[in-house]
Design a protein around this motif. Structure first.
Motif, short mmCIF file in Angstrom:
data_model
loop_
_atom_site.label_atom_id
_atom_site.label_comp_id
_atom_site.label_asym_id
_atom_site.label_seq_id
_atom_site.Cartn_x
_atom_site.Cartn_y
_atom_site.Cartn_z
N ARG A 1 0.36 41.95 69.42
CA ARG A 1 1.65 41.99 68.74
C ARG A 1 2.48 43.08 69.38
O ARG A 1 1.96 44.02 69.99
N SER B 1 4.10 45.51 68.05
CA SER B 1 3.81 46.84 67.48
C SER B 1 2.52 47.41 68.08
O SER B 1 2.43 48.61 68.34
N GLU C 1 6.46 36.01 69.14
CA GLU C 1 7.03 37.36 69.29
C GLU C 1 7.61 37.54 70.69
O GLU C 1 8.68 38.10 70.86
N GLU D 1 8.57 43.75 62.84
CA GLU D 1 7.76 44.15 61.70
C GLU D 1 8.56 44.04 60.40
O GLU D 1 8.05 43.55 59.39
N THR D 2 9.80 44.49 60.43
CA THR D 2 10.62 44.54 59.22
C THR D 2 10.88 43.15 58.65
O THR D 2 10.76 42.94 57.44
N GLN E 1 9.16 40.57 58.76
CA GLN E 1 7.96 40.01 58.14
C GLN E 1 7.65 40.73 56.82
O GLN E 1 7.30 40.11 55.83
N LYS E 2 7.79 42.06 56.82
CA LYS E 2 7.51 42.84 55.61
C LYS E 2 8.44 42.44 54.46
O LYS E 2 8.05 42.45 53.30
N ARG F 1 3.87 38.31 53.31
CA ARG F 1 4.03 38.63 54.73
C ARG F 1 3.38 37.57 55.62
O ARG F 1 3.86 37.29 56.71
N LYS G 1 -5.11 40.80 57.92
CA LYS G 1 -4.16 40.98 59.02
C LYS G 1 -3.44 39.69 59.39
O LYS G 1 -2.72 39.63 60.36
#
Length: 698
Positions: free
Chosen positions: A270, A272, A463, A486-487, A489-490, A593, A635
């Motif tokens: 990913r 991140s 991604e 990330e944001t 998805q969160k 998520r 995860k």
């Protein structure tokens, strides 16, 4: 006795630099930013030239006291945060807290954490660059204005906890637009005719190309019949042979976006994770007797530039390892792919090409080794000669039809000896060799294979694809790609299915409202223009307050209209047939998520949740009572287990197949890699390929 204090962001970086500087320097970590806008309020005085009201970040008190006490015991304080806008802002906030004049030569920057680079940097400290600081402030305030002005509206009109972001909203819209394209896509039928041929002992294949001297598309079975009729019983006679040399050039060294994309393709990382592991390699790894060394240059960059020293070292290594024919006469210079690239730092490369991956393996974790190897190979390949390929195109007459065979072989490997760039579809560069053929030669047909296909919709965003698209349209910058992914998805605006983004109902609703009332925020060109304005602030060509004022003038009017005209929307949860085993109420579908899950409708009194399981139609091989179901790990990764858990603990990362092993009747599981899929027996050594239409594969 130490007479200087050096402040960096992290303990790992402090440890590495401390070993280089010696006993006259104390090196401490600020643990990232020390001040920020408050979370409880907007923290920006709009009427006072957008003055930000910074506060000390909660939990940083003890760190700040330690830094303050240490600064009083030394003659000089150096601020050595990362060489970008965020790093400059951290240095500026530290200078403010420690009462250091920002005009003093207190700022030290280096693109790589090696002994020489660090020592050279301390020879030329500079004042804090307020253009960089103001660019960071402008971005932070822009994002705060959008987030803290629109989000309360969404809370009031739709649902608590929703948020809107400047760049994240455009990213979600890209995903939604792609999903709409897929939904609206109408497949079109087409056919191919492939013939397996033999000439002497060599086998090869040719595909239908043209009929009666004109290129012909095969749109139906009737078209295929017309070609077959025109072929008759005619021989496959070579009519034309074209041979030529083709050069293939290496890919440039990594920038942030290409590193994230290639790590996703080749390593399955990913964005991140890529940035986290790259940060470790940048900040330093313990290399036995050599001590702690930063293994790669700074990983947040949009430049493909390489220092002459690094190029010279690479040239020497290539000549010694592979021979002079693999090193170009002149160093390779790569032009900027993106006209908006700032070119502030070098490309991502190893700090020394002499530290080859094999020699580093014992010091690195598996993740570190794999990423370092990728960076090292990409850089070395970028400094090597082009590959030379011999290509061959052969046209064969078959009655009134022409079939074409293409082949190539590597004449000189060049950079391909160590590295070939990946692609988003996982296709490989398989060489197709053709036998020596001359005009007039006749090939023997072994099989004619007409095949029906249907055009496929555009693929969903992985991604890697989304990062590439964000880069192409100019939204975001190297430091923002991973946090943006990330944001979204969160927030529950998108979910991941089979490593691809799909929009959620919530995301769709929020973007519809944004599109109606704040179209500029969702306009990729507008967002890209804002990024350019921030770049101009960084370059000292634009005033940051003017940039904010220009944006806020129209934004404020949009807010007033939205406040009056946006209707309240009540989101009703979809009720399932399942009953909560804890309280007896119905379970409802919720979006999290990692996609949908079941939750009790009695929340918050009852907090029971359950995953949505999918029966794959295979009996459990361990207990023979239960069924195998598809589950998700914490995860988000799919795995397969028995529905009788915890009574039966059977689990598998590989998908069990309905088809039993033809040799021993044992359970077969699907094994997938970039070259395709195969079924493998769990009890014997039997394997078989999974036949998939290539047009159906993503």
């Amino acid at each position: 006795m130490a007479d200087s204090l050096v402040i960096v962001e992290s303990p790992a970086k402090a440890k590495t630099i401390g070993k280089y500087l010696g006993s006259k320097f104390i090196v401490k970590a600020s643990m990232g930013h020390i001040r920020d806008l408050p979370k409880s309020q907007i923290g920006v005085e709009v009427e006072n030239d957008f003055n930000p009201k910074y506060i000390t970040i909660r939990g940083k008190g003890s760190v700040l006291k330690e830094l303050k006490d240490a600064s009083k015991k030394v003659k000089k304080v150096y601020l050595a945060a990362d060489p970008d806008r965020e790093g400059e802002a951290i240095a500026w906030h530290l200078a403010h807290y420690l009462e250091i004049n920002e005009g003093d030569s207190c700022r030290v920057v280096f693109n790589e954490i090696t002994k020489q680079a660090v020592k050279d940097a301390f020879k030329t400290p500079r004042p804090i660059n307020m253009d960089l600081v103001n660019a960071q402030q402008a971005r932070r305030i822009l994002d705060r204005l959008v987030g803290y002005k629109i989000s309360p509206l969404l809370w009031k009109k739709v649902k608590k906890g929703l948020s809107a972001g400047r760049v994240q909203s455009v990213a979600v819209k890209l995903i939604i637009d792609r999903e709409n394209e897929i939904d609206a896509f109408i497949p079109e039928e087409y056919w191919t005719i492939t013939t397996q041929l033999k000439h002497g002992d060599a086998a090869f294949e040719a595909k239908f190309h043209s009929l009666n001297g004109e290129k012909k598309e095969l749109g139906s079975e009737q078209d295929v019949k017309e070609v077959i009729l025109a072929m008759g019983d005619s021989a496959y006679t070579v009519a034309e042979v074209k041979e030529k040399e083709r050069l293939r050039n290496p890919a440039p060294p990594f920038i942030t976006s290409s590193l994230q994309q290639e790590a996703a393709r080749k390593l399955g990382y990913r964005a991140s994770k890529t940035m986290s592991v790259a940060q470790q390699l940048y900040e330093g790894v313990e290399l036995g007797k050599e001590g702690t060394v930063g293994l790669i240059t700074y990983m947040r960059t949009d430049s493909t530039r390489i220092s002459p020293v690094a190029q010279e070292e690479a040239k020497g290594y290539i000549e010694e390892k592979y021979g002079s024919s693999f090193a170009p006469d002149q160093p390779r210079i790569y032009s900027k792919k993106n006209s908006n690239a700032q070119d502030a730092h070098e490309a991502v490369r190893p700090t020394s090409v002499l530290r080859d991956p094999d020699s580093m393996k014992e010091y690195l974790s598996r993740d570190q080794f794999r990423l370092y190897k990728l960076v090292w190979e990409r850089f070395v390949a970028s400094q090597m000669t082009s590959a030379v390929l011999d290509t061959m195109t052969v046209d064969l007459n078959v009655g009134a039809a022409v079939f074409r065979a293409n082949g190539s072989k590597v004449k000189f490997q060049g950079f391909m000896k160590i590295y070939v760039e990946g692609n988003d579809d996982g296709a490989t560069d398989e060489e197709k060799f053709l036998p020596p053929l001359a005009v007039g030669d006749v090939a023997e047909p072994e099989a004619v294979d007409p095949k029906q296909h249907f055009t496929q919709p555009p693929p969903r965003f992985t991604e890697a694809r989304l990062v590439r698209t964000m880069e192409e349209v100019g939204i975001g910058r190297p430091s923002t790609y991973a946090p943006t992914l990330e944001t979204i998805q969160k927030r529950g605006y998108v979910a991941m299915e089979e490593k691809k983004f799909i929009p959620t109902e919530l995301g769709d609703l929020v973007i519809q409202l944004m599109e109606e009332f704040f179209p500029e925020i969702l306009n990729a060109e507008f967002t890209a223009h804002m990024e350019e304005d921030l770049d101009h602030v960084e370059d000292g060509k634009e005033d940051w307050v003017r940039v904010l004022a220009s944006f806020y003038e129209s934004f404020e009017k949009r807010l007033e209209v939205a406040e009056e005209e946006m209707k309240e929307i009540e989101i009703q949860d979809e009720v399932s047939d399942e009953i909560c085993e804890k309280c007896g109420r119905h379970l409802v579908y919720k979006m999290g998520r990692f996609g949908k899950f079941l939750a009790c409708s009695g929340f918050p009194e009852c907090r029971n949740t359950k995953p949505i399981v999918k029966d794959i139609g295979v009996s459990c091989p361990k207990c023979a009572v239960g069924k195998i179901i598809e589950r998700r790990s914490k995860k988000g990764r799919f795995f397969y287990g028995c529905d009788q858990y915890p009574g039966c603990d059977y689990v598998s990362w590989d998908k069990p197949s309905i088809k039993p092993c033809p040799q021993c009747a044992g359970l077969m599981v699907e094994k997938r890699n970039r070259s395709g899929a195969r079924l493998q027996c769990t009890q014997c050594d039997h394997t078989e390929e999974v036949l998939e239409d290539q047009d159906q594969a993503e």
